[in-house]
Scaffold this motif. Structure first.
Motif, short mmCIF file in Angstrom:
data_model
loop_
_atom_site.label_atom_id
_atom_site.label_comp_id
_atom_site.label_asym_id
_atom_site.label_seq_id
_atom_site.Cartn_x
_atom_site.Cartn_y
_atom_site.Cartn_z
N GLN A 122 42.99 54.21 36.25
CA GLN A 122 42.32 53.18 35.74
C GLN A 122 42.79 51.88 35.64
OE1 GLN A 122 43.44 53.94 31.07
NE2 GLN A 122 42.66 56.16 31.30
N GLU A 123 44.76 51.40 35.50
CA GLU A 123 44.74 50.37 36.37
C GLU A 123 44.11 49.78 37.42
OE1 GLU A 123 48.66 50.86 36.31
OE2 GLU A 123 49.38 51.00 33.46
N LEU A 124 44.11 50.68 38.39
CA LEU A 124 43.99 49.75 40.16
C LEU A 124 42.01 50.26 39.82
CD1 LEU A 124 44.61 53.19 42.18
CD2 LEU A 124 45.64 51.15 42.09
N ARG A 125 41.21 50.92 38.64
CA ARG A 125 40.02 49.78 38.15
C ARG A 125 40.00 49.08 38.10
NH1 ARG A 125 37.42 49.07 33.61
NH2 ARG A 125 35.13 49.67 33.27
N ASN A 126 41.21 48.49 37.50
CA ASN A 126 41.18 46.82 36.17
C ASN A 126 41.15 46.47 37.41
OD1 ASN A 126 40.74 48.29 34.20
ND2 ASN A 126 42.66 48.15 33.24
N LYS A 127 42.33 46.27 38.50
CA LYS A 127 42.26 45.54 39.41
C LYS A 127 40.70 45.21 40.30
CE LYS A 127 47.30 46.44 40.02
NZ LYS A 127 48.50 46.48 40.07
N VAL A 128 40.31 45.98 40.14
CA VAL A 128 39.49 46.60 41.48
C VAL A 128 38.16 45.56 41.21
CG1 VAL A 128 37.31 47.61 42.48
CG2 VAL A 128 40.50 47.68 43.25
N ARG A 129 38.24 45.60 38.97
CA ARG A 129 36.67 45.32 38.59
C ARG A 129 37.24 43.79 38.73
NH1 ARG A 129 36.80 44.78 33.25
NH2 ARG A 129 34.80 43.70 32.16
N ALA A 130 38.15 43.25 38.78
CA ALA A 130 38.71 42.08 38.00
C ALA A 130 38.63 41.03 39.45
CB ALA A 130 40.23 41.51 37.87
N ASP A 159 44.10 52.22 47.53
CA ASP A 159 43.69 51.97 46.36
C ASP A 159 42.98 52.05 45.63
OD1 ASP A 159 46.10 53.07 46.02
OD2 ASP A 159 46.96 51.47 45.65
N VAL A 160 42.27 50.83 47.08
CA VAL A 160 41.18 49.76 45.83
C VAL A 160 39.63 51.37 45.94
CG1 VAL A 160 39.42 48.36 47.41
CG2 VAL A 160 41.38 47.76 47.24
N ALA A 161 39.62 52.18 46.99
CA ALA A 161 38.61 53.01 47.26
C ALA A 161 38.32 53.77 45.84
CB ALA A 161 38.41 53.71 47.92
N ALA A 162 39.96 54.36 45.10
CA ALA A 162 39.83 54.90 44.45
C ALA A 162 39.64 53.97 43.18
CB ALA A 162 41.63 55.24 43.93
N GLY A 163 39.58 52.97 43.33
CA GLY A 163 39.78 52.10 42.02
C GLY A 163 37.97 51.69 41.96
N LEU A 164 37.29 51.59 42.82
CA LEU A 164 35.91 51.48 43.80
C LEU A 164 35.19 52.99 43.03
CD1 LEU A 164 35.81 49.83 46.43
CD2 LEU A 164 34.97 48.63 44.53
N GLU A 165 35.70 54.15 43.45
CA GLU A 165 35.44 55.62 42.57
C GLU A 165 35.54 54.97 41.10
OE1 GLU A 165 35.81 59.75 43.57
OE2 GLU A 165 36.74 58.34 44.27
N ALA A 166 36.72 54.74 40.40
CA ALA A 166 36.52 54.58 38.97
C ALA A 166 35.81 54.11 38.12
CB ALA A 166 37.84 54.68 38.51
N LEU A 167 35.22 53.06 39.04
CA LEU A 167 34.65 52.28 38.69
C LEU A 167 32.82 52.74 37.66
CD1 LEU A 167 34.35 49.12 40.56
CD2 LEU A 167 35.43 48.94 38.57
#
Length: 301
Positions: A122-130, A159-167
């Motif tokens: 979830q934290e990775l998603r927030n960073k990637v989203r920003a 980590d970026v790929a995981a954040g993008l997937e969580a979007l």
């Protein structure tokens, strides 16, 4: 009972929703548990409720209704009023704001994800989203790549790929959603689902009983063959084999019961560890196939 006093806002407050209730908090700290403390606590919550609503409004348009966010913020305010100790010398606002915003963020973390993901993701998603929002002003015609986001945030590409997937995990689509955006052809996601195939169970049952059928006496195998592969009646089978129809019926019942017991025994055996199966080779083909119950006479078909 002394009522809560609402004095004019002092110059140090930057918002109109910050009443001066220092003396009331000091009095609250001296009161024991009871109706008087509860009433004063409720009046303090009511006095600071506009501040809680203002904090909740900062999180609007993130998938939750403002009314729900205001309720969550009010819960955080109740906790702040209950835990605040004026003797520590900290004003109420610096203490209450982190408590209320923390309650709102926990609500988003624990209750608003349609697909639950770990907190780290979830934290990775927030960073990637920003980062995507920042880079969208400089990258034209397409979203930023994984490499660009990683360079912008200093995060590893994994980590970026995981954040993008969580979007795509924050909200799920309804089964009634159309397959094509803007299309009204009547086809939805539910139309793409498969249906249960009953013949799969038949295949499993047949494979389960094959080894058992091979161990039956010749006459019983012959009776089963004539009954289920030649589709002969019990009377016709009796005439061909020179036995009575009642004898044919007993042979069929005896065969069914023997196969059923053997299959059920094998099913209990496969649940045990290989070391607990005396005289049984680990991973043999026979063990792998004897998993299904035999549904009466149909299993021999």
């Amino acid at each position: 009972m002394c009522p809560v006093r609402y004095r004019p806002q002092r110059a140090r407050h930057s918002h109109d929703d910050a009443p001066d209730t220092a003396q009331d908090f000091a009095r609250l700290a001296t009161l024991p548990e009871g109706p008087e403390r509860e009433e004063l606590s409720s009046r303090l919550v009511e006095a600071w409720l506009p501040m809680a609503h203002r904090l909740a409004a900062k999180y609007r348009n993130r998938g939750e209704s403002l009314e729900d966010l205001e309720q969550v913020a009010a819960l955080g305010l109740v906790k702040a009023v209950d835990r605040y100790d004026p003797a520590l010398g900290t004003p109420f606002v610096p203490f209450a704001v982190p408590t209320i915003t923390g309650e709102i963020r926990r609500h988003f973390r624990d209750h608003t994800w349609d697909v639950h993901v770990p907190r780290r993701v979830q934290e990775l998603r927030n960073k990637v989203r920003a980062a995507v929002r920042d880079l969208s002003t400089t990258v034209e015609d397409r979203g930023p790549s994984v490499e660009q986001i990683a360079e912008h945030t200093g995060m590893p590409q994994e980590d970026v790929a995981a954040g993008l997937e969580a979007l795509g995990s924050f909200r799920s689509l309804s089964l009634d959603a159309s397959l094509s955006a803007g299309s009204d052809d009547g086809f939805s996601l539910a139309d793409t689902f498969g249906e249960p195939e009953p013949e799969y169970d038949t295949v499993v049952a047949r494979e389960a009983v094959k080894p058992c059928l091979r161990e039956l006496p010749e006459r019983q195998r012959r009776v089963l063959y004539l009954r289920f592969f030649r589709d002969m009646s019990q009377s016709s089978i009796g005439q061909e084999l020179g036995i009575s129809q009642m004898h044919v019926s007993r042979l069929l019942s005896k065969s069914f019961e023997r196969v059923r017991r053997q299959v059920e025994h094998e099913r209990r055996g496969v649940r045990r560890s290989p070391s607990e199966r005396p005289g049984h080779a680990h991973g043999t083909g026979r063990t792998a196939h004897r998993h299904a119950a035999v549904p009466g006479g149909a299993a021999a078909a």
